[in-house]
Design an enzyme around this catalytic site. Structure first.
Site, PDB file in Angstrom:
ATOM      1  N   ASP A   1       0.827  -1.214   0.000  1.00 22.16           N
ATOM      2  CA  ASP A   1       0.000   0.000   0.000  1.00 22.16           C
ATOM      3  C   ASP A   1       0.858   1.259   0.000  1.00 22.16           C
ATOM      4  O   ASP A   1       0.553   2.228  -0.709  1.00 22.16           O
ATOM      5  CB  ASP A   1      -0.936  -0.006   1.208  1.00 22.16           C
ATOM      6  CG  ASP A   1      -2.057  -1.010   1.065  1.00 22.16           C
ATOM      7  OD1 ASP A   1      -3.074  -0.675   0.439  1.00 22.16           O
ATOM      8  OD2 ASP A   1      -1.907  -2.136   1.562  1.00 22.16           O
ATOM      9  N   TYR A   2       1.924   1.236   0.796  1.00 24.08           N
ATOM     10  CA  TYR A   2       2.803   2.410   0.856  1.00 24.08           C
ATOM     11  C   TYR A   2       3.464   2.670  -0.491  1.00 24.08           C
ATOM     12  O   TYR A   2       3.412   3.782  -1.019  1.00 24.08           O
ATOM     13  CB  TYR A   2       3.854   2.224   1.936  1.00 24.08           C
ATOM     14  CG  TYR A   2       4.911   3.308   1.934  1.00 24.08           C
ATOM     15  CD1 TYR A   2       4.603   4.604   2.342  1.00 24.08           C
ATOM     16  CD2 TYR A   2       6.211   3.037   1.513  1.00 24.08           C
ATOM     17  CE1 TYR A   2       5.561   5.603   2.328  1.00 24.08           C
ATOM     18  CE2 TYR A   2       7.173   4.025   1.497  1.00 24.08           C
ATOM     19  CZ  TYR A   2       6.843   5.303   1.905  1.00 24.08           C
ATOM     20  OH  TYR A   2       7.800   6.285   1.876  1.00 24.08           O
TER      21      TYR A   2
END
Length: 254
Positions: free
Chosen positions: A162-163
């Protein structure tokens, strides 16, 4: 004003740095000030740190303004950019440094989905809002630099999808924005750090030895080394660089 001052590469320019009260952002604020720019910067919840950075900028003989703004709130970001432009009568440089780092394996039933949403709000929507608001205000030949991650190019670990996806979105935006703004001579680039010694990722942290071993240089980078890359991209020698991703990672993904 002395000739030495007026010969600084960014003399007379105004920069806005988001997330400028700590870590990489603070190093960028101070480097741009040393290079002659007046600097507006944002902070979210560290007024004491913001005041300390502002004092250092003033000691360098530059004007500065610290503005409290939540990068996840579009209205705050819009106000921040407009305040920066109004404060000193122009805006030449935008550096998107504010960001958050939320990890987790996909499909984990215990995942904090609200935290992932917030990460998108800060790392993607906050950057997009800043650029959209700044675009009509930036001087001809202005500069935009965002801070990304080498993970947008190569993902070496689990837990970070996600990052790195949020930062990969910024890299894609950078390429697109370079096309949108090129006719005005505005350059748009992204600096992608590797392992940098900050509170978020200290050189004596739990994974430091692993990260250090992955670099060609065998060491962590310092925030000032990221600031140096940003200073180059917003300086006079980078006029023909746009839509680029510059990895500053000690050879971590070489």
């Amino acid at each position: 004003m002395t000739n030495a001052t007026t010969s600084l590469p960014l003399y007379g320019q105004v920069a806005l740095v988001t997330g400028g009260s700590r870590g990489i952002g603070a190093a960028i604020v101070l480097r741009l000030a040393r290079d002659g720019a007046d600097v507006v910067f944002s902070y979210s919840n560290s007024p004491d740190r913001a005041e300390a950075i502002a004092a250092e900028v003033k000691a360098l003989g530059r004007r500065t303004l610290a503005v409290k703004a939540d990068q996840a709130v579009a209205a705050d970001v819009e106000r921040l950019v407009k305040t920066a432009h109004e404060a000193f009568g122009r805006l030449d440089i935008l550096v998107n440094s504010a960001g958050v780092f939320v990890t987790g394996i996909v499909g984990d039933p215990a995942a904090d989905l609200a935290a992932f949403d917030h990460q998108i709000d800060v790392n993607v929507k906050g950057v997009a809002t800043a650029v959209r608001t700044a675009a009509p205000l930036l001087s001809e030949g202005g500069r935009i630099v965002s801070i990304g991650t080498t993970g947008a190019t190569r993902i070496a670990f689990p837990d970070v999808a996600d990052y790195v996806a949020s930062k990969a979105a910024v890299a894609a935006y950078t390429r697109g924005w370079s096309r949108d703004l090129g006719a005005r001579g505005i350059t748009v680039n992204v600096v992608q750090p590797g392992a940098i010694n900050t509170e978020m990722n200290p050189r004596d942290g739990a994974f430091a030895d692993t990260l250090r071993a992955m670099t060609a240089l065998g060491r962590y980078g310092q925030p000032e080394e990221i600031a140096g890359a940003v200073a180059f991209l917003v300086g006079p020698d980078a006029r023909y660089i746009t839509g680029a991703a510059l990895n500053v990672d000690g050879g971590q993904i070489a």
